[in-house]
Scaffold this active site. Sequence first.
Site, short mmCIF file in Angstrom:
data_model
loop_
_atom_site.label_atom_id
_atom_site.label_comp_id
_atom_site.label_asym_id
_atom_site.label_seq_id
_atom_site.Cartn_x
_atom_site.Cartn_y
_atom_site.Cartn_z
N GLU A 52 16.44 46.61 35.34
CA GLU A 52 15.02 47.06 36.01
C GLU A 52 14.71 47.91 34.48
OE1 GLU A 52 15.13 48.38 40.09
OE2 GLU A 52 15.21 50.33 39.23
N HIS A 84 37.43 30.27 36.55
CA HIS A 84 37.72 29.07 37.59
C HIS A 84 36.36 28.68 37.99
CE1 HIS A 84 42.23 29.42 37.17
NE2 HIS A 84 41.87 30.52 37.18
N LYS A 120 15.84 59.28 46.62
CA LYS A 120 15.16 60.42 45.47
C LYS A 120 13.61 60.74 46.30
CE LYS A 120 13.19 60.59 40.94
NZ LYS A 120 13.38 59.66 39.64
N GLU A 163 13.73 50.83 53.39
CA GLU A 163 15.14 50.40 53.87
C GLU A 163 15.78 51.55 54.11
OE1 GLU A 163 13.55 49.52 51.02
OE2 GLU A 163 13.92 47.45 50.56
N GLY A 215 16.23 56.59 39.19
CA GLY A 215 17.17 56.29 40.19
C GLY A 215 18.37 55.52 39.64
N ARG A 216 18.16 54.63 38.51
CA ARG A 216 19.32 53.86 38.18
C ARG A 216 20.21 54.65 37.26
NH1 ARG A 216 14.45 51.91 37.01
NH2 ARG A 216 13.60 52.08 34.65
N LYS A 275 7.87 48.00 47.25
CA LYS A 275 7.76 49.23 48.13
C LYS A 275 6.57 48.90 49.01
CE LYS A 275 11.25 52.30 46.22
NZ LYS A 275 11.52 53.49 45.74
C1 G6Q Z 1 15.79 52.72 40.37
C2 G6Q Z 1 14.64 52.56 40.97
C3 G6Q Z 1 14.86 52.13 42.39
C4 G6Q Z 1 15.11 53.23 43.43
C5 G6Q Z 1 15.18 52.89 44.87
C6 G6Q Z 1 15.39 53.89 45.81
O1 G6Q Z 1 15.54 53.17 39.06
O2 G6Q Z 1 13.68 53.34 40.90
O3 G6Q Z 1 16.26 51.17 42.51
O4 G6Q Z 1 16.40 53.93 43.06
O5 G6Q Z 1 13.90 52.25 45.17
O6 G6Q Z 1 14.67 54.71 45.70
P1 G6Q Z 1 14.61 56.27 46.51
O7 G6Q Z 1 16.00 57.08 46.09
O8 G6Q Z 1 13.52 56.94 46.46
O9 G6Q Z 1 15.10 55.68 47.92
#
Ligand code: G6Q
Length: 554
Positions: free
Chosen positions: A366, A397, A218, A224, A280-281, A517
Amino acid sequence: MGTRARTVTPQAVEPLAKRKAWKALQVHHEKIRPLHLRELFAKDPKRGERMTAEAAGLLLDYSKNRITDETIRLLIQLSEESALKAQIEAMFRGDKINFTENRAVLHVALRAPKGASMLVDGENVVPQVHAVLDKMTEFSDRVRSGQWRGHTGKRIRNVINIGIGGSDLGPVMAYEALRHYSDRTMNFRFVSNVDGTDFAEAVRDLDAAETLFIISSKTFTTLETMTNAHSARDWSLAGLGGDEKSVAKHFVAVSTNAQEVAKFGIDTAQMFGFWDWVGGRYSMDSAIGLSTMVAVGPENFQALLAGFHQMDEHFRTAPLDQNLPVLLGLFSIWYNDFFGAQTVAMLPYEQYLKRFPAYLQQLTMESNGKHVTISGSETSYATGPVYWGEPGTNGQHSFYQLIHQGTRLIPCDFIAFAQPLNPLGRHHDMLLANVFAQTEALAFGKTPEQVKAEGTPDWLVPHRVFEGNRPSNTILADRLTPEALGKLVALYEHSVFTQGAIWQINSFDQWGVELGKVLAQRIIPELESKAEPTLRHDSSTNNLIRRYRRRRTS
Ligand code: G6Q
């Protein structure tokens, strides 16, 4: 303050613990706690048929919960006193309910049908959503048909999504869940971890000429993802003779940040956009789902969206006491805040849903892992429980032992489908027999009398007794289709909303993630510097950094 209160509804600022229904539930809980599900079922032979709700083809059996009709009545009253309906309307209306980031929360617009209208700042966003969907469809068709060729003219056989958190968990979960519907002539892989092993293992047997990377971020600044994206670029260029022009054929981006995408070297014509009103989620059905669409095709992706939309409509319009997400959310509150349960186990009896618990972990924890209310004060009650789980029957199990006979109360959600996607002899009957047997055993247990009657010696009896009275929900659908997956995900999204709305927290920010971050960014130069850095951390961190610098391989 005034603005915040207006965005959420005035009622929602009255402290939760002061509401009539909350207090009544506390008193009521004292009456319910000693009751056993055995008694509740014995008293009401129709309980198992009565305490069910159905929507959009999903059946929720909630009869094996430690509740009575009075519990439901009080929980519904609690949601009314929490102005839940008004809060639902505020979300669908595009109000900036994510007030700490001044954003609307409109993932429901991602699955609104063409022609619908949903407003953000007075602008209908549905046409934008469909414009991106059309662009995704065109791209997916080209890749799937082989019309989109790699730099050397070879067909794309491998698609690698690079992203993390919300830009990874949804795509991986959806790919695994819908694998049955995917193009089996192609490989789909997902790289998220900054641990180089993740990338190295993903590409080790692949030909760069046949490999397309989808960089999903986003913000397009996440450490990462950007690190993996640069390594992917190097790997791809190395495999394609170093020709920079190849990037255009092997990289596309999914992002809201055109500037950073261009800086990375991806033509913004190959960027699939989304918006800051998609968290994001909550983004697996936005362009973040591009890998899903390439895997299963645009039609199946449309069916997924249609499933989401059906559950959205149910959530928005169904009476609260027949509303599946509302009921699930209320039961979670019941166990979390009145029984003191700390976790919820997610138990899908469907191998394709093996990443569903991990996906739900992010969605739930989250969103509702907050201890400050919308008015800025600390909550006086527990909020988001820990979600965890594994597919059945495997979990039986291992950790089910603790659920059956441990000292903790762990409410469980069992998810199952009537029809198998891979019919194989007696397998499916056995699988479903286990679902029913587990929920039955958890609820009713095994009394000392029953254990004795089996001829168990007295000294062994206490070890073999199951006290029962361990609650569960069972969610039963006909078949794991793209549509069913959309319904299931929306069910949990809205259950999370319900819980957050009642707890008076903002389910849509994630400052904890934001902190992570920035923290590592401070230490990276200390690890990389040639000269011995001056460390100003605590003595433990300083010591660990020094040892790492001495012991690392290069
Ligand atoms: C989700 C969070 C988080 C996010 C990641 C990746 O709700 O905000 O999990 O999706 O940190 O972020 P970017 O899409 O900006 O790389």
